[in-house]
Design a protein around this motif. Structure first.
Motif, PDB file in Angstrom:
ATOM      1  N   CYS A  71       0.861  -1.180   0.000  1.00 51.37           N
ATOM      2  CA  CYS A  71       0.000   0.000   0.000  1.00 51.37           C
ATOM      3  C   CYS A  71       0.900   1.232   0.000  1.00 51.37           C
ATOM      4  CB  CYS A  71      -0.911   0.016   1.229  1.00 51.37           C
ATOM      5  SG  CYS A  71      -2.159  -1.285   1.241  1.00 51.37           S
ATOM      6  N   THR A  72       0.621   2.164  -0.881  1.00 50.51           N
ATOM      7  CA  THR A  72       1.504   3.319  -1.028  1.00 50.51           C
ATOM      8  C   THR A  72       0.735   4.549  -1.471  1.00 50.51           C
ATOM      9  OG1 THR A  72       3.441   4.173  -2.219  1.00 50.51           O
ATOM     10  CG2 THR A  72       2.017   2.679  -3.419  1.00 50.51           C
ATOM     11  N   PHE A  73       1.321   5.714  -1.230  1.00 49.26           N
ATOM     12  CA  PHE A  73       0.785   6.941  -1.800  1.00 49.26           C
ATOM     13  C   PHE A  73       1.119   6.945  -3.292  1.00 49.26           C
ATOM     14  CE2 PHE A  73       1.640   8.846   2.601  1.00 49.26           C
ATOM     15  CZ  PHE A  73       0.364   8.528   3.041  1.00 49.26           C
ATOM     16  N   GLY A  74       0.297   7.612  -4.074  1.00 55.05           N
ATOM     17  CA  GLY A  74       0.413   7.553  -5.525  1.00 55.05           C
ATOM     18  C   GLY A  74       1.716   8.058  -6.089  1.00 55.05           C
ATOM     19  N   ASP A  75       2.322   9.074  -5.463  1.00 54.04           N
ATOM     20  CA  ASP A  75       3.554   9.676  -5.993  1.00 54.04           C
ATOM     21  C   ASP A  75       4.687   8.670  -6.132  1.00 54.04           C
ATOM     22  OD1 ASP A  75       2.506  12.135  -6.331  1.00 54.04           O
ATOM     23  OD2 ASP A  75       3.818  13.180  -4.931  1.00 54.04           O
ATOM     24  N   LEU A  76       4.662   7.629  -5.308  1.00 52.03           N
ATOM     25  CA  LEU A  76       5.793   6.708  -5.266  1.00 52.03           C
ATOM     26  C   LEU A  76       5.766   5.676  -6.400  1.00 52.03           C
ATOM     27  CD1 LEU A  76       8.035   6.777  -3.129  1.00 52.03           C
ATOM     28  CD2 LEU A  76       6.899   4.883  -1.966  1.00 52.03           C
ATOM     29  N   ILE A  77       4.613   5.502  -7.020  1.00 56.01           N
ATOM     30  CA  ILE A  77       4.413   4.419  -7.974  1.00 56.01           C
ATOM     31  C   ILE A  77       5.399   4.453  -9.140  1.00 56.01           C
ATOM     32  CG2 ILE A  77       2.832   3.563  -9.761  1.00 56.01           C
ATOM     33  CD1 ILE A  77       2.018   2.490  -7.166  1.00 56.01           C
ATOM     34  N   ARG A  78       5.683   5.645  -9.672  1.00 60.05           N
ATOM     35  CA  ARG A  78       6.498   5.723 -10.891  1.00 60.05           C
ATOM     36  C   ARG A  78       7.942   6.131 -10.635  1.00 60.05           C
ATOM     37  NH1 ARG A  78       5.251   9.110 -14.791  1.00 60.05           N
ATOM     38  NH2 ARG A  78       4.230  10.615 -13.439  1.00 60.05           N
ATOM     39  N   VAL A  79       8.359   6.184  -9.373  1.00 61.00           N
ATOM     40  CA  VAL A  79       9.754   6.522  -9.073  1.00 61.00           C
ATOM     41  C   VAL A  79      10.653   5.359  -9.507  1.00 61.00           C
ATOM     42  CG1 VAL A  79      11.436   7.006  -7.260  1.00 61.00           C
ATOM     43  CG2 VAL A  79       9.142   7.996  -7.140  1.00 61.00           C
ATOM     44  N   PRO A  80      11.645   5.617 -10.342  1.00 58.31           N
ATOM     45  CA  PRO A  80      12.490   4.523 -10.848  1.00 58.31           C
ATOM     46  C   PRO A  80      13.322   3.879  -9.740  1.00 58.31           C
ATOM     47  CG  PRO A  80      12.675   6.473 -12.249  1.00 58.31           C
ATOM     48  CD  PRO A  80      11.966   6.904 -11.001  1.00 58.31           C
ATOM     49  N   GLY A  81      13.356   2.549  -9.741  1.00 55.85           N
ATOM     50  CA  GLY A  81      14.293   1.804  -8.925  1.00 55.85           C
ATOM     51  C   GLY A  81      15.504   1.468  -9.781  1.00 55.85           C
ATOM     52  N   THR A  82      16.315   0.523  -9.319  1.00 56.80           N
ATOM     53  CA  THR A  82      17.489   0.152 -10.104  1.00 56.80           C
ATOM     54  C   THR A  82      17.092  -0.474 -11.438  1.00 56.80           C
ATOM     55  OG1 THR A  82      18.810  -0.195  -8.101  1.00 56.80           O
ATOM     56  CG2 THR A  82      19.598  -1.233 -10.125  1.00 56.80           C
ATOM     57  N   LYS A  83      16.124  -1.394 -11.392  1.00 55.15           N
ATOM     58  CA  LYS A  83      15.711  -2.096 -12.608  1.00 55.15           C
ATOM     59  C   LYS A  83      14.327  -1.683 -13.093  1.00 55.15           C
ATOM     60  CE  LYS A  83      18.475  -6.236 -11.700  1.00 55.15           C
ATOM     61  NZ  LYS A  83      18.447  -7.711 -11.486  1.00 55.15           N
ATOM     62  N   MET A  84      13.466  -1.282 -12.178  1.00 49.57           N
ATOM     63  CA  MET A  84      12.097  -0.929 -12.539  1.00 49.57           C
ATOM     64  C   MET A  84      11.476  -0.081 -11.441  1.00 49.57           C
ATOM     65  SD  MET A  84       9.996  -4.489 -11.786  1.00 49.57           S
ATOM     66  CE  MET A  84      11.239  -5.585 -12.452  1.00 49.57           C
ATOM     67  N   SER A  85      10.309   0.452 -11.718  1.00 49.34           N
ATOM     68  CA  SER A  85       9.531   1.197 -10.736  1.00 49.34           C
ATOM     69  C   SER A  85       8.488   0.270 -10.128  1.00 49.34           C
ATOM     70  CB  SER A  85       8.834   2.374 -11.418  1.00 49.34           C
ATOM     71  OG  SER A  85       7.892   1.890 -12.367  1.00 49.34           O
ATOM     72  N   LEU A  86       7.748   0.766  -9.153  1.00 47.96           N
ATOM     73  CA  LEU A  86       6.646  -0.013  -8.595  1.00 47.96           C
ATOM     74  C   LEU A  86       5.600  -0.281  -9.672  1.00 47.96           C
ATOM     75  CD1 LEU A  86       6.236   1.775  -5.149  1.00 47.96           C
ATOM     76  CD2 LEU A  86       7.128  -0.514  -5.530  1.00 47.96           C
ATOM     77  N   ALA A  87       5.430   0.678 -10.578  1.00 47.46           N
ATOM     78  CA  ALA A  87       4.504   0.464 -11.688  1.00 47.46           C
ATOM     79  C   ALA A  87       4.970  -0.700 -12.557  1.00 47.46           C
ATOM     80  CB  ALA A  87       4.392   1.734 -12.531  1.00 47.46           C
ATOM     81  N   GLY A  88       6.285  -0.796 -12.764  1.00 48.57           N
ATOM     82  CA  GLY A  88       6.840  -1.904 -13.519  1.00 48.57           C
ATOM     83  C   GLY A  88       6.622  -3.232 -12.817  1.00 48.57           C
ATOM     84  N   ALA A  89       6.786  -3.224 -11.491  1.00 50.36           N
ATOM     85  CA  ALA A  89       6.555  -4.443 -10.715  1.00 50.36           C
ATOM     86  C   ALA A  89       5.087  -4.852 -10.785  1.00 50.36           C
ATOM     87  CB  ALA A  89       6.972  -4.217  -9.258  1.00 50.36           C
ATOM     88  N   ARG A  90       4.218  -3.857 -10.769  1.00 56.08           N
ATOM     89  CA  ARG A  90       2.786  -4.153 -10.855  1.00 56.08           C
ATOM     90  C   ARG A  90       2.461  -4.782 -12.210  1.00 56.08           C
ATOM     91  NH1 ARG A  90      -1.389   0.360  -8.819  1.00 56.08           N
ATOM     92  NH2 ARG A  90      -0.575   1.517 -10.611  1.00 56.08           N
ATOM     93  N   ALA A  91       3.137  -4.325 -13.250  1.00 57.59           N
ATOM     94  CA  ALA A  91       2.933  -4.899 -14.577  1.00 57.59           C
ATOM     95  C   ALA A  91       3.389  -6.356 -14.629  1.00 57.59           C
ATOM     96  CB  ALA A  91       3.687  -4.080 -15.620  1.00 57.59           C
ATOM     97  N   GLU A  92       4.302  -6.714 -13.714  1.00 54.67           N
ATOM     98  CA  GLU A  92       4.778  -8.094 -13.651  1.00 54.67           C
ATOM     99  C   GLU A  92       3.964  -8.949 -12.696  1.00 54.67           C
ATOM    100  OE1 GLU A  92       8.924  -8.676 -13.157  1.00 54.67           O
ATOM    101  OE2 GLU A  92       9.479  -7.431 -14.873  1.00 54.67           O
ATOM    102  N   GLY A  93       2.872  -8.380 -12.198  1.00 51.20           N
ATOM    103  CA  GLY A  93       1.970  -9.170 -11.364  1.00 51.20           C
ATOM    104  C   GLY A  93       1.936  -8.807  -9.892  1.00 51.20           C
ATOM    105  N   ALA A  94       2.767  -7.853  -9.456  1.00 51.56           N
ATOM    106  CA  ALA A  94       2.774  -7.450  -8.045  1.00 51.56           C
ATOM    107  C   ALA A  94       1.459  -6.762  -7.681  1.00 51.56           C
ATOM    108  CB  ALA A  94       3.947  -6.516  -7.774  1.00 51.56           C
ATOM    109  N   ASP A  95       1.015  -6.999  -6.466  1.00 49.48           N
ATOM    110  CA  ASP A  95      -0.224  -6.383  -5.967  1.00 49.48           C
ATOM    111  C   ASP A  95       0.151  -5.111  -5.221  1.00 49.48           C
ATOM    112  OD1 ASP A  95      -2.750  -5.772  -5.087  1.00 49.48           O
ATOM    113  OD2 ASP A  95      -3.175  -7.747  -4.227  1.00 49.48           O
ATOM    114  N   ILE A  96       0.038  -3.984  -5.881  1.00 52.56           N
ATOM    115  CA  ILE A  96       0.425  -2.692  -5.312  1.00 52.56           C
ATOM    116  C   ILE A  96      -0.761  -1.745  -5.438  1.00 52.56           C
ATOM    117  CG2 ILE A  96       2.044  -0.752  -5.437  1.00 52.56           C
ATOM    118  CD1 ILE A  96       4.043  -2.702  -6.769  1.00 52.56           C
ATOM    119  N   ARG A  97      -1.225  -1.228  -4.308  1.00 46.33           N
ATOM    120  CA  ARG A  97      -2.434  -0.422  -4.298  1.00 46.33           C
ATOM    121  C   ARG A  97      -2.163   0.976  -3.745  1.00 46.33           C
ATOM    122  NH1 ARG A  97      -6.689  -5.017  -1.944  1.00 46.33           N
ATOM    123  NH2 ARG A  97      -5.889  -6.737  -3.262  1.00 46.33           N
ATOM    124  N   ILE A  98      -2.800   1.951  -4.341  1.00 44.16           N
ATOM    125  CA  ILE A  98      -2.678   3.334  -3.885  1.00 44.16           C
ATOM    126  C   ILE A  98      -3.690   3.581  -2.773  1.00 44.16           C
ATOM    127  CG2 ILE A  98      -2.966   5.761  -4.540  1.00 44.16           C
ATOM    128  CD1 ILE A  98      -2.002   4.988  -7.338  1.00 44.16           C
TER     129      ILE A  98
END
Length: 349
Positions: free
Chosen positions: A79-106
């Motif tokens: 569970c996260t605030f919306g601003d954090l979703i698209r912040v780039p990590g080393t390989k992907m963002s949380l949005a990228g992880a969600r595209a890979e099946g992760a359950d991430i909710r705003i």
């Protein structure tokens, strides 16, 4: 035009003294100053520079990588605030992880994550706790509520930070700080007065045109004496003592720790972690999160922007490769980010 605004504007527009560098610590100040057109009336000898007051922007890549590991490897519901979703990590963002099946909710408050834990007893719920003193009390309240309800499927991944030691780390970066009114509404005036005693100048500012113009005019007038100064220009919200109940709640649930800031490195005592009494709700302990060595995109100059070393427009990828739709760094993602403000309102001003 209001007389106060007229007077403040006259002081600003007619300033002809030595160059003044004023750091807007708060990202909301940066956005409002742009939106209100205040930069357009500044003489050339007054320079506004960005600072580390955007909580999403200063959150390091390591934290994003930890969150993605929890989501993909441990199959936690994040569970996260919306601003954090698209912040780039080393390989992907949380949005990228969600595209890979992760359950991430705003969510809109940390208590929403507590409710999710109660409603999903067979899932592990992790709230991504990012923010300064303004939002930290709500995180602490959520942890207390989870403990009271005996929710053993709730935890928090903390990246909470406090501002005083960041100001210490930025001494000399500017002639005066424009202190963030939202933070000081919780912490009060004490930290600012201590900084003044150490030779650091600044004013607490609100967010309306009148409040921002007044704060800038006060900085100009006070700077003429050459002595360190502090003025609370936001007294309708910031009391000298701040919010004692909020500070008490933070002290009850969390304690100071060293913390990594994007661009500033590790600042001793500038972070917050859960106290031992609440260690069962610390996601790093609960899931034995491995140490991450996150790597930001080397083309991104977010770190320099957050230290006031450059303007967003000085970055080679700004407005080209890096845009709000395709951000390269955190400062372009957040609604409080300096790069976002420059792109939305100012571009190359």
């Amino acid at each position: 035009m209001d007389d106060t605004i007229k007077k403040a504007r006259s002081i600003i527009e007619n300033y002809d003294g030595p160059k003044l560098r004023i750091m807007e610590v708060c990202g909301t100040h940066t956005h409002e100053i742009f939106r209100l057109g205040i930069r357009k009336i500044l003489p050339e000898n007054i320079e506004l520079i960005s600072g580390p007051g955007c909580p999403v922007c200063v959150t390091p890549v390591d934290f994003i990588d930890e969150a993605i590991w929890l989501a993909l490897e441990q199959e936690c519901l994040l569970c996260t605030f919306g601003d954090l979703i698209r912040v780039p990590g080393t390989k992907m963002s949380l949005a990228g992880a969600r595209a890979e099946g992760a359950d991430i909710r705003i969510v809109y408050t940390p208590l929403d994550a507590v409710n999710a834990a109660r409603e999903n007893p067979n899932r592990q719920i992790v709230f991504l706790a990012v923010g300064f003193e303004t939002t930290t009390p709500a995180v602490c309240l959520a942890v207390k509520k989870a403990a009271e309800q005996g929710l053993n499927n709730f935890s928090v991944l903390t990246a909470n930070k406090t501002m005083p030691n960041a100001y210490e780390a930025l001494k000399g970066s500017a002639d005066a700080f424009l202190y963030p009114g939202h933070v000081n509404a919780i912490t009060g005036e004490a930290d600012c007065r201590k900084l003044m005693d150490e030779g650091v100048s600044g004013v607490i500012a609100g967010f309306t045109a009148k409040e921002l113009l007044t704060a800038l005019a006060v900085i100009i007038e006070k700077s003429k004496t050459g002595d360190p100064f502090f003025v609370n220009c936001y007294p309708r919200v910031v009391r000298p003592e701040g919010n004692p109940a909020g500070m008490k709640l933070i002290a009850e649930v969390m304690e100071a720790c060293d913390s990594q800031w994007r661009g500033l490195g590790v600042i001793p005592g500038s972070g917050l972690k859960l106290r031992d009494a609440y260690r069962d709700y610390d996601a790093r302990i609960k899931f034995s999160v491995p140490e991450m060595n996150g790597k930001p995109n080397p083309a991104c100059r977010c770190g320099d922007v957050l230290q006031g070393k450059c303007k967003p427009s000085d970055c080679k990828v700004f407005g080209k490769v890096c845009t709000p739709e395709h951000p390269v760094g955190a400062c372009m993602v957040s609604n409080e980010g300096s790069c976002s403000a420059y792109y939305q309102y100012g571009r190359w001003q």
